[in-house]
Design a protein around this motif. Structure first.
Motif, mmCIF file in Angstrom:
data_model
loop_
_atom_site.group_PDB
_atom_site.id
_atom_site.type_symbol
_atom_site.label_atom_id
_atom_site.label_comp_id
_atom_site.label_asym_id
_atom_site.label_seq_id
_atom_site.Cartn_x
_atom_site.Cartn_y
_atom_site.Cartn_z
ATOM 1 N N ALA A 136 0.829 -1.215 0.000
ATOM 2 C CA ALA A 136 0.000 0.000 0.000
ATOM 3 C C ALA A 136 0.855 1.253 0.000
ATOM 4 C CB ALA A 136 -0.932 -0.006 1.214
ATOM 5 N N GLY A 137 1.931 1.251 0.803
ATOM 6 C CA GLY A 137 2.804 2.421 0.854
ATOM 7 C C GLY A 137 3.605 2.617 -0.402
ATOM 8 N N SER A 138 4.003 1.521 -1.026
ATOM 9 C CA SER A 138 4.905 1.635 -2.183
ATOM 10 C C SER A 138 4.190 2.009 -3.475
ATOM 11 C CB SER A 138 5.665 0.315 -2.384
ATOM 12 O OG SER A 138 4.781 -0.711 -2.800
ATOM 13 N N ILE A 139 2.899 1.637 -3.619
ATOM 14 C CA ILE A 139 2.228 1.924 -4.897
ATOM 15 C C ILE A 139 2.007 3.415 -5.097
ATOM 16 C CG2 ILE A 139 1.085 -0.314 -5.008
ATOM 17 C CD1 ILE A 139 -1.492 1.030 -4.151
ATOM 18 N N GLY A 140 1.996 4.176 -4.016
ATOM 19 C CA GLY A 140 1.956 5.631 -4.161
ATOM 20 C C GLY A 140 0.596 6.247 -3.900
ATOM 21 N N PHE A 141 0.630 7.448 -3.364
ATOM 22 C CA PHE A 141 -0.598 8.186 -3.056
ATOM 23 C C PHE A 141 -1.401 8.521 -4.317
ATOM 24 C CE2 PHE A 141 2.540 9.318 0.258
ATOM 25 C CZ PHE A 141 1.918 8.706 1.332
ATOM 26 N N PRO A 142 -0.743 8.925 -5.425
ATOM 27 C CA PRO A 142 -1.530 9.217 -6.638
ATOM 28 C C PRO A 142 -2.315 8.007 -7.133
ATOM 29 C CG PRO A 142 0.676 10.140 -6.828
ATOM 30 C CD PRO A 142 0.681 9.278 -5.616
ATOM 31 N N VAL A 143 -1.745 6.803 -6.999
ATOM 32 C CA VAL A 143 -2.428 5.588 -7.454
ATOM 33 C C VAL A 143 -3.626 5.279 -6.557
ATOM 34 C CG1 VAL A 143 -2.211 3.093 -7.754
ATOM 35 C CG2 VAL A 143 -0.386 4.602 -8.527
ATOM 36 N N ILE A 144 -3.418 5.344 -5.227
ATOM 37 C CA ILE A 144 -4.511 5.087 -4.289
ATOM 38 C C ILE A 144 -5.637 6.098 -4.507
ATOM 39 C CG2 ILE A 144 -5.179 5.036 -1.851
ATOM 40 C CD1 ILE A 144 -2.338 4.117 -1.205
ATOM 41 N N TYR A 145 -5.269 7.372 -4.687
ATOM 42 C CA TYR A 145 -6.268 8.421 -4.913
ATOM 43 C C TYR A 145 -6.995 8.196 -6.236
ATOM 44 C CZ TYR A 145 -8.254 13.024 -5.862
ATOM 45 O OH TYR A 145 -9.110 14.045 -6.157
ATOM 46 N N ASP A 146 -6.255 7.785 -7.261
ATOM 47 C CA ASP A 146 -6.845 7.547 -8.583
ATOM 48 C C ASP A 146 -7.855 6.404 -8.529
ATOM 49 O OD1 ASP A 146 -7.244 7.857 -11.317
ATOM 50 O OD2 ASP A 146 -5.628 6.473 -11.842
ATOM 51 N N ILE A 147 -7.488 5.311 -7.857
ATOM 52 C CA ILE A 147 -8.390 4.162 -7.737
ATOM 53 C C ILE A 147 -9.643 4.553 -6.948
ATOM 54 C CG2 ILE A 147 -8.664 1.865 -6.717
ATOM 55 C CD1 ILE A 147 -5.690 1.390 -7.338
ATOM 56 N N TYR A 148 -9.434 5.259 -5.839
ATOM 57 C CA TYR A 148 -10.575 5.692 -5.025
ATOM 58 C C TYR A 148 -11.497 6.626 -5.811
ATOM 59 C CZ TYR A 148 -13.184 8.374 -1.542
ATOM 60 O OH TYR A 148 -14.185 9.008 -0.844
ATOM 61 N N HIS A 149 -10.894 7.590 -6.500
ATOM 62 C CA HIS A 149 -11.667 8.588 -7.241
ATOM 63 C C HIS A 149 -12.409 7.958 -8.408
ATOM 64 C CE1 HIS A 149 -12.247 12.379 -9.642
ATOM 65 N NE2 HIS A 149 -12.541 12.801 -8.435
ATOM 66 N N GLY A 177 8.665 4.282 -1.794
ATOM 67 C CA GLY A 177 9.817 3.436 -2.082
ATOM 68 C C GLY A 177 10.896 4.136 -2.869
ATOM 69 N N GLY A 178 12.013 3.423 -3.098
ATOM 70 C CA GLY A 178 13.159 3.988 -3.813
ATOM 71 C C GLY A 178 13.426 3.266 -5.115
ATOM 72 N N GLY A 179 14.703 3.249 -5.520
ATOM 73 C CA GLY A 179 15.086 2.660 -6.798
ATOM 74 C C GLY A 179 14.856 3.627 -7.950
ATOM 75 N N VAL A 180 15.085 3.141 -9.173
ATOM 76 C CA VAL A 180 14.831 3.996 -10.342
ATOM 77 C C VAL A 180 13.340 4.133 -10.599
ATOM 78 C CG1 VAL A 180 17.034 3.403 -11.430
ATOM 79 C CG2 VAL A 180 14.997 2.068 -11.986
ATOM 80 N N LYS A 181 12.525 3.354 -9.908
ATOM 81 C CA LYS A 181 11.064 3.292 -9.965
ATOM 82 C C LYS A 181 10.631 2.293 -11.048
ATOM 83 C CE LYS A 181 11.021 6.661 -6.990
ATOM 84 N NZ LYS A 181 10.875 6.390 -5.546
ATOM 85 N N SER A 182 9.712 1.439 -10.672
ATOM 86 C CA SER A 182 9.245 0.392 -11.584
ATOM 87 C C SER A 182 8.544 0.980 -12.804
ATOM 88 C CB SER A 182 8.295 -0.553 -10.848
ATOM 89 O OG SER A 182 7.172 0.139 -10.337
ATOM 90 N N THR A 183 7.875 2.129 -12.627
ATOM 91 C CA THR A 183 7.215 2.770 -13.762
ATOM 92 C C THR A 183 8.241 3.340 -14.742
ATOM 93 O OG1 THR A 183 6.957 4.665 -12.265
ATOM 94 C CG2 THR A 183 5.013 3.315 -12.679
ATOM 95 N N THR A 184 9.341 3.865 -14.198
ATOM 96 C CA THR A 184 10.435 4.340 -15.057
ATOM 97 C C THR A 184 11.014 3.178 -15.843
ATOM 98 O OG1 THR A 184 11.004 6.026 -13.414
ATOM 99 C CG2 THR A 184 12.665 5.533 -15.083
ATOM 100 N N PHE A 185 11.217 2.064 -15.169
ATOM 101 C CA PHE A 185 11.763 0.873 -15.824
ATOM 102 C C PHE A 185 10.789 0.345 -16.882
ATOM 103 C CE2 PHE A 185 12.988 -3.646 -16.040
ATOM 104 C CZ PHE A 185 14.353 -3.495 -16.252
ATOM 105 N N GLY A 186 9.487 0.437 -16.588
ATOM 106 C CA GLY A 186 8.486 0.018 -17.557
ATOM 107 C C GLY A 186 8.534 0.856 -18.825
ATOM 108 N N VAL A 187 8.687 2.171 -18.657
ATOM 109 C CA VAL A 187 8.821 3.066 -19.818
ATOM 110 C C VAL A 187 10.091 2.745 -20.595
ATOM 111 C CG1 VAL A 187 9.240 5.468 -20.499
ATOM 112 C CG2 VAL A 187 7.475 4.941 -18.804
#
Length: 445
Positions: free
Chosen positions: A198-211, A310-320
């Protein structure tokens, strides 16, 4: 002040450094240690950096070395690091009736790697609400679990500390063996893993799903769809966790586990802990196979989704990056994800982040190989863990030299803030080039 106004990104860097210095000063105070002796400046600075960057690496046993005061300082630091100190500044400013400047908005958006929000105050309140709901729920579940073993007061404290640590993907633990004692509990694994994800997926994702799914759209408004960022997160995270779990499970096939259930729980826990860059462990990391450690290195490097704790280069960055590479080898003009084009600017940013990250890691490994006496794989693992703000270690953290500690501190800070933001803060604001040069032909590949 013009130094910061001309480049808002410097606010992020110097803000974190300022908080680290305050945290180190408090941790070095005699009241913070159980022995009553002041902690060395280097060690206090290391732990403060690890806390604000939500890494979890430590040169001392957190549960034994620090008093309640010292542990509370660490808790506050990784709570600020997980939420982002800009959120607290926004709430204080609005409380005092001060509006956030354009530069402040840029800093807030960059600190969460998110798109612009028109109502900054509302977004900040939503982040605090999301954080409270998850951390409070986690604290209740963990308190109920530890009530069987500890007195109520201690169980509540353990529940709060580890719930916040898990949701902020900080990885700080008050037990000397981390969570190895509780690795066979399905209930415990579900609570901690749920908080980490829950913490790692990010606030924008949680807000987007809720909204999208829980807020009714006004009449006449088109049916809402989740953003492409959320879709990418929902694709990348399961792939990384599942593939990491399968690989670690297979590589540790001959490792001694009491039961098959323990093997499944332990390997899944490590895959989730590494993919979300939390850094908890239910097995002795130093005893794991080299192949398993290598798998975890890759997960540390990729890291958690952008916009999360979370840290790292970010999984979304790696996906792009993967989508861009695939478009090149398949001779497509531009990469497409979820029927959307990936702009050249986003592609360039992804390549820059991944390349800069690897340059930082390689440089650190080179320096640490000269300053430390540990084995090469231990140094490599420590470096990847620091950059990914994971906090897992093979056990060499307490034996690091003073130079090594500061190198790891710098790596943790870069990993938390991001190599691009560091670059932006150093090389200044965006410059408009008045001259357009002719295109050259360069041989590559």
């Amino acid at each position: 002040m013009s130094y910061f106004k001309s480049n808002p990104y410097r606010v992020i860097l110097f803000g974190f450094v300022f908080i680290i210095i305050i945290g180190a000063f408090l941790l070095a105070h005699p009241a913070a240690s159980t022995s009553g002796e002041p902690q060395s400046a280097a060690d206090a600075f290391f732990v403060a950096t690890s806390a604000i960057s939500t890494t979890g690496l430590s040169v001392v046993d957190i549960g034994k070395f620090y008093t309640l005061f010292g542990q509370t300082v660490i808790l506050v630091l990784f709570q600020i690091g997980g939420l982002g100190y800009m959120i607290f500044i926004v709430l204080v400013m609005y409380g005092l009736g001060i509006r956030l400047s354009l530069g402040g908005r840029i800093v807030l958006e960059e600190s969460f790697s998110s798109h612009p929000y028109e109502d900054v105050l509302r977004f900040s309140k939503i982040i605090c609400l999301i954080t409270f709901v998850f951390e409070f729920s986690g604290a209740v579940f963990l308190t109920l679990f530890w009530m069987k073993e500890f007195p109520l007061k201690e169980a509540v404290y353990l529940g709060i500390f580890h719930s916040v640590s898990a949701f902020c993907t900080a990885g700080f633990c008050l037990f000397p063996d981390n969570f190895c004692t509780y690795g066979n509990s399905i209930y415990f694994n579900c609570v901690i893993n749920g908080l980490c994800i829950a913490g790692s997926i990010g606030f924008p994702v949680i807000y987007d799903i809720y909204h999208t799914f829980f807020v009714k759209a006004p009449e006449g408004e088109m049916l809402r769809k989740i953003s492409v960022h959320t879709r990418l997160v929902m694709v990348m995270m399961p792939i990384l966790i599942f593939s990491g779990w399968i690989l670690i499970f297979l590589f540790e096939w001959h490792s001694p586990f009491p039961t098959f259930k323990d093997r499944v729980l332990a390997t899944l826990f490590q895959a989730i802990s590494t993919s979300t860059t939390t850094g908890f462990n239910t097995v002795n990391t130093g005893m794991m196979k080299i192949s398993s450690l290598t798998t975890m290195l890759m997960l540390m490097y990729i890291g958690a989704p952008a916009g999360g704790t979370g840290g790292g280069v970010k999984s979304t960055t790696f996906g792009v990056l993967i989508a861009s590479i695939f478009s090149v080898v398949s001779m497509k003009e531009e990469p497409i994800l979820f029927n959307k084009r990936i702009s050249a600017k986003i592609r360039a940013k992804a390549f820059a982040i991944c390349t800069l990250a690897m340059l930082v890691i390689i440089t650190d490994i080179l320096i640490l190989s000269a300053t430390e006496k540990s084995s090469y794989i231990d140094i490599v693992y420590e470096t990847f863990s620091a950059f990914g703000t994971v906090g897992l270690s093979t056990g060499i953290t307490p034996s690091l030299s003073v130079a090594g500690k500061f190198i790891i501190c710098a790596t943790m800070l870069i990993g938390r803030i991001g190599p691009l933001v560091i670059g932006y803060s150093v090389w200044g604001r965006k410059k408009t080039v008045s001259i357009k040069y002719p295109q050259g032909t360069f041989m590559v590949g």
